[in-house]
Scaffold this motif. Structure first.
Motif: not given
Length: 126
Positions: A72, A60, A52, A12-13, A56, A15-17
């Motif tokens: 994803a 999460a 994305e 998740a991190g 994320a 994808l978030a980034t």
């Protein structure tokens, strides 16, 4: 927290980034959009970033983790042509940049497998 408990949060991190990067610095992403796609590259860049971020968030949350992780995995397959385009476009760049562009290609498979693994771990929690 065990490794298997961290894995979905790490994905998740990641994808978030990547999603935030699409909005914060869209120009490099615009250049990877295949010209055969309709619309403008910027629209695809922003859409990809939004997807994305949504993935994320879905990963999460344990309740939506399985579906989001499977999405994803499909997303990682779907963006592979952009990575191929980048590798082709960067074939005349200096060796370190060319290597980075080519090196991204085989990384898609571990990302797909990671997302599938997170989806399977989400089944156990459902």
């Amino acid at each position: 927290m065990t490794r298997s408990e961290r894995s979905p949060l790490l994905l998740a991190g990641l994808l978030a980034t990547a999603g935030v990067a699409h909005f914060a610095s869209p120009r490099p992403f615009d250049a990877t959009i295949p010209s055969a796609l309709p619309g403008t590259p910027r629209t695809w860049t922003y859409a990809s970033g939004a997807v994305e971020l949504a993935l994320a968030a879905g990963i999460a949350l344990p309740r939506t983790r399985k579906a989001a992780a499977l999405a994803a995995a499909a997303f990682f397959v779907g963006v592979f042509p952009a990575n191929v385009k980048m590798a082709v476009d960067w074939r005349h760049r200096p060796a370190p940049l060319r290597a980075a562009a080519i090196g991204r290609l085989p990384l898609q498979l571990p990302l797909v497998l990671w997302a599938r693994s997170v989806a399977r771990s989400g089944e156990a929690q459902a």
